[in-house]
Design a protein around this motif. Structure first.
Motif, mmCIF file in Angstrom:
data_model
loop_
_atom_site.group_PDB
_atom_site.id
_atom_site.type_symbol
_atom_site.label_atom_id
_atom_site.label_comp_id
_atom_site.label_asym_id
_atom_site.label_seq_id
_atom_site.Cartn_x
_atom_site.Cartn_y
_atom_site.Cartn_z
ATOM 1 N N THR A 127 0.883 -1.011 0.111
ATOM 2 C CA THR A 127 -0.131 0.071 -0.120
ATOM 3 C C THR A 127 1.022 1.298 0.026
ATOM 4 O O THR A 127 0.441 2.250 -0.735
ATOM 5 C CB THR A 127 -1.177 0.086 1.359
ATOM 6 O OG1 THR A 127 -1.609 -1.224 1.173
ATOM 7 C CG2 THR A 127 -1.997 1.293 1.089
ATOM 8 N N ASP A 180 -6.343 -1.413 -4.061
ATOM 9 C CA ASP A 180 -5.787 -2.163 -3.158
ATOM 10 C C ASP A 180 -6.541 -3.293 -2.724
ATOM 11 O O ASP A 180 -7.947 -3.470 -2.796
ATOM 12 C CB ASP A 180 -5.586 -1.111 -1.600
ATOM 13 C CG ASP A 180 -4.290 -1.106 -1.065
ATOM 14 O OD1 ASP A 180 -3.324 -1.974 -1.440
ATOM 15 O OD2 ASP A 180 -4.199 -0.497 -0.183
ATOM 16 N N ASP A 181 -5.655 -4.637 -2.156
ATOM 17 C CA ASP A 181 -6.434 -5.722 -1.720
ATOM 18 C C ASP A 181 -7.140 -6.385 -2.626
ATOM 19 O O ASP A 181 -8.338 -6.921 -2.284
ATOM 20 C CB ASP A 181 -7.285 -5.219 -0.352
ATOM 21 C CG ASP A 181 -6.086 -4.504 0.793
ATOM 22 O OD1 ASP A 181 -4.852 -5.039 0.648
ATOM 23 O OD2 ASP A 181 -6.657 -3.874 1.471
#
Ligand code: ATP
Ligand code: MG
Ligand code: ZN
Length: 267
Positions: A127, A180-181
């Motif tokens: 991140t 993200d993710d």
């Protein structure tokens, strides 16, 4: 003739009879012909032009900075990410060099629609790296959006089909989309379908995207079913994998070397 910009040191040139600037010694008047008659009109001397140019440059610079601030506020809506910038990189993560080079060669990356897949363990700096890139690309004047799959799924879950399409299209208004993710959708068929829609829409736009994930490269390369394969195939086609775990870093070199984008990322 009256001249509001005339200064005490200005003088009349004896040869031409024109007013000259006492500072830069260039004319503040010139002669023109109008309907067969000669007329003397005011013009800017060299130092006046220089001052105006400097003011214009400063005005443009202020406008640019204000635009970048606006771009950043849109790009990084999560204020915690505002602190993640390349100048705060502590230098401990060798993978950060690829993030640096991606941002440095952004115009080439953009042209090629080349993205990154930042994969690795919890807390390995994915991140952080993605947000650093978001900062650097907005500073180059490009609209970026950094969000996460959780947020995207939340937004999509309340929407009807037409709104969904509008939402997906709005993501493609950003030159760089960072999500993200990837992997939070693992256990839900509905969520998988939404993630597929987001990834496919970006894939079709040919605009670059950066994905971060805790999934391993092996998991991404050997998806357990077709639903996952449809997502991961598209990600792997457009995004060069970068390993964010120093233990597995060398293992990832094989994948890096295969990628055409790799030559821009390795200095
Ligand atoms: N290169 C770096 N320089 C300075 N700080 C870093 C760097 N990389 C990571 N950090 C710090 O380490 C912490 C964890 O990093 P980050 O949140 O980016 O990890 P992550 O890989 O995204 O983890 P997760 O998989 O849990 O999302 C953050 O607080 C971040 O500020
Ligand atoms: Mg993270
Ligand atoms: Zn002058």
């Amino acid at each position: 003739m009256s001249d509001s910009t005339a200064a005490a040191s200005d003088y009349t040139d004896p040869t031409s009879g024109l007013l000259y600037c006492g500072l830069c010694h260039t004319p503040k008047e010139c002669r023109i012909h109008v309907f067969g008659r000669e007329r003397t009109i005011c013009c800017s001397c060299a130092c006046e032009l220089e001052r105006w140019n400097a003011e214009e440059t400063e005005r443009q610079q202020c406008e640019r900075l204000a635009r970048i601030q606006r771009l950043k506020a849109t790009a990084l809506q999560n204020k915690a990410l505002w602190a993640y910038t390349f100048d705060r990189d502590n230098g401990s993560n060798p993978a950060m060099v690829y993030a640096h080079n991606y941002a440095k060669r952004w115009s080439t990356m953009r042209e090629k629609g080349a993205g990154l897949l930042l994969w690795g363990g919890v807390g390995s700096g994915k991140t952080f790296a993605a947000a650093c890139i978001a900062h650097a690309v907005t500073e180059q004047g490009y609209p970026v959006l950094m969000t996460n799959f959780g947020k995207v799924l939340n937004s999509l879950s309340d929407m009807f089909s037409e709104d969904k399409n509008r939402y997906l299209a709005s993501l493609n208004e950003f030159d760089l989309l960072i999500i993200d993710d990837l992997g939070v959708e693992r256990n839900s068929e509905y969520a998988l379908e939404q993630v597929y829609n987001v990834v496919d829409s970006r894939y079709l736009s040919r605009l670059p995207f950066i994905i971060t994930t805790n999934l391993s490269l092996d998991e991404l390369k050997q998806p357990k079913d077709l639903a996952h394969a449809r997502i991961y195939d598209r990600v792997l086609e457009r995004c060069t994998p970068i390993c964010f775990s120093s233990r597995n870093y060398r293992k990832d070199n094989a994948a890096m070397n295969k990628s055409e984008t790799a030559k821009y990322l390795i200095d």
